[in-house]
Scaffold this active site. Structure first.
Site, mmCIF file in Angstrom:
data_model
loop_
_atom_site.group_PDB
_atom_site.id
_atom_site.type_symbol
_atom_site.label_atom_id
_atom_site.label_comp_id
_atom_site.label_asym_id
_atom_site.label_seq_id
_atom_site.Cartn_x
_atom_site.Cartn_y
_atom_site.Cartn_z
ATOM 1 N N CYS A 1 -1.152 -3.083 -17.439
ATOM 2 C CA CYS A 1 -1.944 -2.347 -16.491
ATOM 3 C C CYS A 1 -1.234 -2.480 -14.980
ATOM 4 C CB CYS A 1 -3.151 -2.480 -16.613
ATOM 5 S SG CYS A 1 -3.747 -4.286 -15.984
ATOM 6 N N HIS B 1 0.636 -1.195 0.126
ATOM 7 C CA HIS B 1 -0.048 -0.127 -0.069
ATOM 8 C C HIS B 1 1.004 1.204 -0.006
ATOM 9 C CE1 HIS B 1 -4.259 -1.697 1.499
ATOM 10 N NE2 HIS B 1 -4.065 -1.574 0.224
#
Length: 538
Positions: free
Chosen positions: A484, A192
């Site tokens: 991506c 994160h």
């Protein structure tokens, strides 16, 4: 580090996960509160109230941070998810029961969070990452119970480089403008911390063991692209580095237009988004619409009409959108799915595999996407995550086309799909390579394991060979193959990917200017030469 600074700069090496250069004094993150010696509980009801108020204080603080970060949807969603974890009634009941059994509130909270952490850590993968989040929530709750400040980022009143063992999502999402860069001892390229830092354009280096020895106030230069940290620079050098970075960002911000190599070869630059709120004017469309953000923390699935509205909001705003169907499962637990726990979630029911047990979920989503396309007049491109075989690709394509969806694709996230890319492209219209998971499965390295961060580097030759194989398969039949994963937003890697034959790169909006600039500095022939060198490991 004081002796090192006196004798000259010292260079430390980590893993650069968010490009950019800056310099300034470093400060360490405030540590967790120390648990006092256990004490006798004179009033059980009063101690139960302390437990409840502590958990409520943590949840409220996280919700406040979420509201303040509302412009950054990814940060706000992470903070909201953490607030829900702090509000978990099971966790509260365990802590309260510990108090009734004679434990004081701080130790009861510590014990309850620890039990929950151990249960999640044992499951591995994404759930193990959530276990690390529980450590942060535990420290905050214990601090609230003790009546001391919650641990977190320092606020010295001047710009600084933040040093931490690791950074919780709550702290990363709430960073203020005075933080120049992030440096963590642990962490990996898909943590994160890394993802949020990239999304904010904040230079970041992870997995830098030497950072643990940096003393507060040491002037450091941070290169978030190379992972190099120089400790002991002078004030003059630090100022020069900051001014050069400001000038570089201004130059990049002034660029515009589609992605092109120096000789005009097109490489489409697309955006990764979770909703219409994430859309930005830069970029040539959306290459990854993560629809699972609509499903997060829901006890019931969003209705058909709710999904239609969410998809139509994006279709109406952007002419080109690639929608990824629900990427979820026991590694990304969504309560409404009701999936059973698994011993190894990363290898279990996730992504398209959820359809094996809950086919109605995908049917409803495809119906909603098709209806949103009809209402807006958009040409819908839809792809499935975690496709492993040509048969899976064919079955998904058939169901999507039955609904009138124009373009159907598959994500390449496991080596099996990359190795049979040519056969997948017989069934679908395009491929999109998810480098985060493809790295994990190629190297059998947990993407959250801090000691394996180097194996998850998207520049690893084995991973690039799988990308090349997919690109060659696409070129042979004239079908697009994009990337991506987080690698797409790396300006140092973008020319390599273009040289391998990738036709589009989809990334966080903040990454687009630097990637556009990196492509424009190389001809296609030069990109191909860079790709050859990368494949050889040079």
């Amino acid at each position: 580090m004081a002796d090192d600074a006196a004798s000259g700069p010292a260079t430390l090496a980590g893993l650069g996960v968010s490009p950019g250069r800056t310099a300034g004094p470093c400060l360490r993150m405030a540590g967790p509160p120390e648990l006092p010696a256990p004490y006798a509980v004179p009033d059980v009801d009063a101690e139960l109230a302390v437990v409840g108020k502590a958990l409520e204080a943590v949840a409220e603080d996280l919700r406040r941070r979420s509201a303040a970060a509302s412009a950054d949807r990814s940060a706000a969603e992470i903070l909201d998810a953490l607030a829900m974890m702090a509000d978990d009634p099971t966790l509260r009941e365990e802590a309260e029961q510990a108090v009734r059994d004679g434990m004081d509130a701080p130790h009861a909270l510590d014990a309850a969070f620890t039990r929950h952490r151990e249960a999640l850590a044992a499951l591995g993968g994404y759930l193990a990452e959530r276990a690390a989040d529980l450590d942060d929530l535990k420290h905050r709750a214990v601090a609230a119970a003790l009546g001391v400040p919650m641990p977190g980022v320092p606020s010295p009143g001047h710009p600084f480089v933040l040093i931490a063992d690791d950074l919780s999502p709550a702290d990363t999402a709430g960073l203020g403008p005075e933080v120049l860069a992030l440096v963590t001892v642990r962490g990996g390229p898909t943590s994160h911390t890394a993802i949020l830092a990239r999304g904010r354009g904040l230079p970041a280096v992870v997995a830098c063991a030497g950072a643990a020895d940096l003393a507060d106030g040491t002037l450091v230069a941070v290169d978030g692209g190379t992972g190099e940290i120089v400790a002991g620079v002078t004030e003059v050098e630090a100022t020069r580095i900051r001014e050069a970075e400001i000038a570089e960002r201004a130059r990049l911000a002034a660029t515009s237009g589609p992605g092109r190599t120096a000789d005009g070869h097109p490489v489409k630059l697309l955006l990764n988004i979770g909703s219409a709120a994430d859309l930005r004017p830069d970029g040539e469309g959306v290459g990854l619409f993560r629809t699972e953000f609509l499903f997060l923390d829901r006890r019931q699935a969003p209705s058909y009409e709710e999904q239609v509205t969410a998809y139509a909001d994006v279709f109406a705003a952007v002419p080109y959108v690639v929608v990824r169907t629900l990427d979820a499962g026991t590694d990304k637990p969504l309560p409404f799915l009701g999936l059973a726990e698994e011993p190894n979630p990363a290898l279990g029911i996730r992504g398209l595999r959820v359809d094996r047990v809950l086919p109605d979920v995908l049917d409803t989503q495809l119906d909603a996407i098709a209806e949103a396309a009809r209402r807006t007049g958009a040409e819908a491109w839809v792809m499935a995550p975690m496709v492993s075989t040509p048969g899976e690709a064919a079955a998904f394509a058939r169901r999507a086309r039955e609904r009138g969806i124009a373009k159907v694709g598959a994500m390449v996230e496991v080596p099996a799909a990359a190795l049979l890319a040519d056969r997948l492209l017989r069934e679908v219209d395009f491929l999109s390579i998810g480098t985060n998971d493809l790295s994990q499965y190629t190297y059998a390295a947990d993407r959250q394991h801090p000691a394996l961060a180097d194996l998850l580097d998207p520049a690893q030759p084995a991973l690039l060979r799988l990308v090349e194989r997919c690109a060659e398969a696409g070129r042979a039949v004239g079908k697009p193959v994009g990337v991506c994963g987080e690698a797409a937003g790396d300006p140092g890697l973008a020319p390599v990917l273009a040289g391998l034959g990738v036709t589009s790169l989809s990334m966080a909006p903040v990454c687009v200017p630097a990637v556009r600039d990196a492509l424009s500095r190389h001809t296609l022939a030069e990109c191909r030469e860079l790709a050859r060198a990368a494949l050889a490991g040079d």
